[in-house]
Design an enzyme around this catalytic site. Structure first.
Site, PDB file in Angstrom:
ATOM      1  N   ASP A  91      41.518  61.987  21.252  1.00  0.00           N
ATOM      2  CA  ASP A  91      40.632  61.942  22.411  1.00  0.00           C
ATOM      3  C   ASP A  91      40.765  60.566  23.064  1.00  0.00           C
ATOM      4  O   ASP A  91      41.572  59.730  22.619  1.00  0.00           O
ATOM      5  CB  ASP A  91      39.185  62.291  22.040  1.00  0.00           C
TER       6      ASP A  91
ATOM      7  N   ASP B 172      39.132  58.427  18.371  1.00  0.00           N
ATOM      8  CA  ASP B 172      38.407  58.613  17.109  1.00  0.00           C
ATOM      9  C   ASP B 172      38.374  60.088  16.693  1.00  0.00           C
ATOM     10  O   ASP B 172      37.694  60.446  15.743  1.00  0.00           O
ATOM     11  CB  ASP B 172      36.991  58.003  17.149  1.00  0.00           C
TER      12      ASP B 172
ATOM     13  N   GLU C   6      33.890  66.739  11.396  1.00  0.00           N
ATOM     14  CA  GLU C   6      33.355  67.698  12.339  1.00  0.00           C
ATOM     15  C   GLU C   6      34.527  68.567  12.774  1.00  0.00           C
ATOM     16  O   GLU C   6      35.667  68.097  12.840  1.00  0.00           O
ATOM     17  CB  GLU C   6      32.756  66.991  13.555  1.00  0.00           C
TER      18      GLU C   6
ATOM     19  N   GLY D 127      23.562  66.928  22.488  1.00  0.00           N
ATOM     20  CA  GLY D 127      22.982  65.594  22.448  1.00  0.00           C
ATOM     21  C   GLY D 127      23.606  64.687  23.493  1.00  0.00           C
ATOM     22  O   GLY D 127      23.177  63.544  23.671  1.00  0.00           O
TER      23      GLY D 127
ATOM     24  N   ARG E  60      22.264  75.442  20.161  1.00  0.00           N
ATOM     25  CA  ARG E  60      21.591  74.143  20.013  1.00  0.00           C
ATOM     26  C   ARG E  60      21.737  73.351  21.308  1.00  0.00           C
ATOM     27  O   ARG E  60      22.701  73.540  22.054  1.00  0.00           O
ATOM     28  CB  ARG E  60      22.190  73.344  18.842  1.00  0.00           C
TER      29      ARG E  60
ATOM     30  N   SER F  94      34.571  57.875  25.451  1.00  0.00           N
ATOM     31  CA  SER F  94      35.333  58.833  24.640  1.00  0.00           C
ATOM     32  C   SER F  94      36.044  59.890  25.483  1.00  0.00           C
ATOM     33  O   SER F  94      36.888  59.563  26.311  1.00  0.00           O
ATOM     34  CB  SER F  94      34.360  59.456  23.645  1.00  0.00           C
TER      35      SER F  94
ATOM     36  N   ASP G 136      39.224  57.741  23.210  1.00  0.00           N
ATOM     37  CA  ASP G 136      39.069  56.485  22.469  1.00  0.00           C
ATOM     38  C   ASP G 136      39.637  56.597  21.056  1.00  0.00           C
ATOM     39  O   ASP G 136      39.390  55.737  20.208  1.00  0.00           O
ATOM     40  CB  ASP G 136      37.603  56.030  22.447  1.00  0.00           C
TER      41      ASP G 136
ATOM     42  N   ARG H 196      24.577  74.550  23.849  1.00  0.00           N
ATOM     43  CA  ARG H 196      25.855  75.088  23.381  1.00  0.00           C
ATOM     44  C   ARG H 196      25.608  76.347  22.562  1.00  0.00           C
ATOM     45  O   ARG H 196      24.759  76.360  21.669  1.00  0.00           O
ATOM     46  CB  ARG H 196      26.583  74.071  22.513  1.00  0.00           C
TER      47      ARG H 196
HETATM   48  C1  16G Z   1      29.053  62.608  19.939  1.00  0.00           C
HETATM   49  C2  16G Z   1      29.205  62.373  18.467  1.00  0.00           C
HETATM   50  C3  16G Z   1      30.057  63.462  17.845  1.00  0.00           C
HETATM   51  C4  16G Z   1      29.457  64.797  18.146  1.00  0.00           C
HETATM   52  C5  16G Z   1      29.259  64.975  19.619  1.00  0.00           C
HETATM   53  C6  16G Z   1      28.446  66.222  19.840  1.00  0.00           C
HETATM   54  C7  16G Z   1      29.378  60.227  17.373  1.00  0.00           C
HETATM   55  C8  16G Z   1      30.138  58.966  17.249  1.00  0.00           C
HETATM   56  N1  16G Z   1      29.854  61.102  18.233  1.00  0.00           N
HETATM   57  O1  16G Z   1      30.273  62.502  20.598  1.00  0.00           O
HETATM   58  O2  16G Z   1      30.078  63.250  16.472  1.00  0.00           O
HETATM   59  O3  16G Z   1      30.280  65.828  17.675  1.00  0.00           O
HETATM   60  O4  16G Z   1      28.514  63.885  20.127  1.00  0.00           O
HETATM   61  O5  16G Z   1      28.111  66.340  21.163  1.00  0.00           O
HETATM   62  O6  16G Z   1      28.360  60.451  16.717  1.00  0.00           O
HETATM   63  P1  16G Z   1      27.035  67.380  21.604  1.00  0.00           P
HETATM   64  O7  16G Z   1      25.712  66.975  21.030  1.00  0.00           O
HETATM   65  O8  16G Z   1      27.109  67.348  23.088  1.00  0.00           O
HETATM   66  O9  16G Z   1      27.469  68.721  21.060  1.00  0.00           O
HETATM   67 ZN    ZN Z   2      35.902  59.754  20.857  1.00  0.00          ZN
END
Ligand code: 16G
Ligand code: ZN
Length: 536
Positions: free
Chosen positions: A278, A282, A382, A507, A504, A65, A280, A513
């Site tokens: 972005d 999406d 989002e 992920g 938080r 991505s 990819d 963040r």
């Molecule tokens: C991933 C998630 C996106 C989320 C981002 C948060 C999918 C397909 N993509 O890219 O939705 O906004 O993680 O990233 O679920 P973070 O946990 O680093 O803030």
């Molecule tokens: Zn993406």
């Protein structure tokens, strides 16, 4: 493709130690590309098992991505085009984490556990983005799927949403043809038909032109292909950032986090309506140069996922009125799903002006998608620009498959086919936004002024040694661990007006963040800074 023999796309052996563990996160597996060949191989094998279990097509998407080009990743897609089932995320993690010696036993155990039905429809459908490590990983995927003798379809360089769409199309032939062309024509044809039955207001200020920042990714070639099917008199797109360094100083994530114009966009030139994909494709972010006395300023005014969601829900609600007036008994449930990152103004507007109570869920598409699927029409976005609209079977029956003279309902049916309901799709979302702006006859000024105005907000990345010590609750808006931090956040937030903040763990990166909102830009930055100190 063992751990010991893991070989990079440049042909070097890059052995992976037995004790190096990986986990299937919100973005699947995502790392430096040299780690991925053995991971993709094992994931494709897991996909083939899932395909045999369900006698269906399962997707494998090779992408990282918005990450830099040296990274890559792999993510599996379930039969209806959804994210992978959670139990299978655990299987994938187990198979990837097995040592070379443990692998045969792990595999046998898994093969015993799943019951295999008929298998003639089972296949693994694999796509990749434009990264140079992609073709090597495609080969790894082919080899992984071959272990279990499952048909393998390489659909080449595609956006992530195209792969999701293709998987659904393989499994539901009535949905669309499972080819690039099937995708392009389904979306472009619906857009053209919707255009025909939409009358632009007499005093329209709508401009059928967008300048698109492609993040130097897959959006450039694939959106060009899609647009070949839409006359430029309906929509003219100027492409920027097509073939330089992927995601470098550009792309939807860059624009959102920095609130700056991407590379090759100038603050002085007249560039009224711009959008950013972005890597990819999406995610979609609209923006324009921010009006400022300083002509050197690169600040961007964002029309982010929240702005797009509110625009779309306003339109859908209006089209739906016709149905509600004629059939007051059978209501279609309309819902909207956001995350904690949604601008506070957007949430208030949806609640107070639109009379819909927004659902707030944790970050990550699967949470939003799942919550939105509870409705007949579920809109989710989002703030970072990832989102779409999902439709229930009742919607399908009443709106799409019941012939009607009602123009609003015919528009709604077509709109639902412009949208890619399998997953957030920058191309489809851009066409949907343009259709709605034209319907209302809106310029960017109108879009900015007629709905709501963002409260100032800031996002800060704070590197940490171990992000796993941070635990949240309340859709990630409250920190329960480390004990005591939430109290400090509350104290800081209380010092400002109209303020809101949360911390938080990411992920996807080893950081936490910080997000903060307050009444003025200055106060927001101050609040952000003081919260950063809380974590450091
Ligand atoms: C991933 C998630 C996106 C989320 C981002 C948060 C999918 C397909 N993509 O890219 O939705 O906004 O993680 O990233 O679920 P973070 O946990 O680093 O803030
Ligand atoms: Zn993406």
């Amino acid at each position: 493709y063992s751990r010991a023999g893991n070989t990079t796309h440049s042909g070097n052996v890059h052995a992976i130690q037995d004790d190096e563990k990986f986990s299937y996160g919100t973005a699947g597996f995502r790392f430096k590309s040299e780690k991925l060949p053995f991971i993709v191989f094992r994931c494709a094998y897991v996909a083939s098992l899932r395909a045999r279990q369900l006698n269906s097509a399962i997707g494998v998407m090779i992408t990282a991505s918005h990450n830099p080009s040296c990274d890559n990743g792999v993510k599996l897609v379930d039969p209806s085009g959804d994210m992978l089932n959670e139990q299978w995320e655990i299987y994938a993690t187990e198979v990837v984490n097995a040592t070379d010696a443990e692998l045969p036993a792990a595999v046998r155990a898994l093969e015993k556990q799943i019951s295999v039905g008929k298998t003639q429809l089972s296949r693994v459908v694999c796509g990749m983005d434009t990264r140079c490590s992609g073709p090597c990983l495609m080969n790894a995927a082919r080899a992984g799927a071959a272990l279990f003798n499952v048909q393998f379809d390489d659909i080449g360089v595609v956006s992530t949403p195209m792969l999701h769409y293709a998987v659904k199309a393989f499994n539901e032939p009535k949905f669309a043809e499972p080819t690039h062309d099937g995708y392009y024509s389904a979306i472009a044809d619906s857009f053209k038909k919707l255009y025909e039955i939409t009358e632009e207001p007499k005093d329209s200020r709508y401009q059928p032109k967008v300048i698109v920042d492609c993040a130097n990714g897959v959006g450039a070639p694939r959106f060009r292909n899609l647009l070949e099917r839409i006359p430029s008199s309906l929509l003219e797109v100027e492409f920027r950032n097509e073939s330089e360094e992927l995601n470098q100083g550009c792309g939807a994530d860059f624009v959102k986090i920095s609130q700056k114009l991407p590379a090759n966009f100038s603050p002085t030139a007249a560039e009224p309506k711009c959008a950013s994909f972005d890597g990819d494709a999406d995610r979609l972010m609209y923006f324009r140069a921010k009006a400022s006395e300083n002509s050197e300023s690169n600040d961007a005014e964002l029309f982010d996922g929240d702005k797009i969601a509110v625009l779309i829900v306003t339109y859908i609600r209006e089209q739906l009125k016709d149905y509600e007036n004629s059939t007051p008994m059978e209501r279609l449930r309309l819902g909207i799903v956001q995350t904690a990152y949604a601008n506070g103004s957007s949430t208030r507007y949806i609640r107070e002006k639109l009379g819909i109570e927004p659902i707030i869920v944790p970050t990550g598409v699967k949470h939003l998608h799942e919550a939105a699927s509870e409705f007949d029409i579920g809109i989710y976005f989002e703030a970072n620009g990832h989102g779409t609209v999902v439709f229930s079977e009742i919607f399908d029956r009443i709106i799409r498959r019941t012939p009607t003279e009602s123009l609003p309902l015919r528009r709604l049916a077509l709109f639902s086919r412009v949208i890619n309901e399998t997953v957030g799709d920058a191309f489809a979302d851009l066409l949907a936004v343009e259709a709605v702006l034209r319907h209302y006859g809106w310029s960017m000024d109108d879009w900015a002024e007629k709905l709501y105005r963002d409260v100032p907000n800031v996002q800060i990345k704070v590197p940490v040694i171990d992000r796993s010590i941070f635990k949240t609750t309340n859709a990630e808006q409250t920190l329960v661990k480390p004990v005591g931090i939430q109290k400090m956040i509350d104290t800081d937030v209380a010092k400002y007006n109209n303020s809101r903040a949360f911390i938080r763990p990411s992920g996807t990166e080893n950081i936490v963040r910080v997000y903060a909102e307050a009444d003025t830009v200055e106060n927001t930055l101050q609040l952000g800074k003081s919260l950063e100190q809380v974590v450091l």
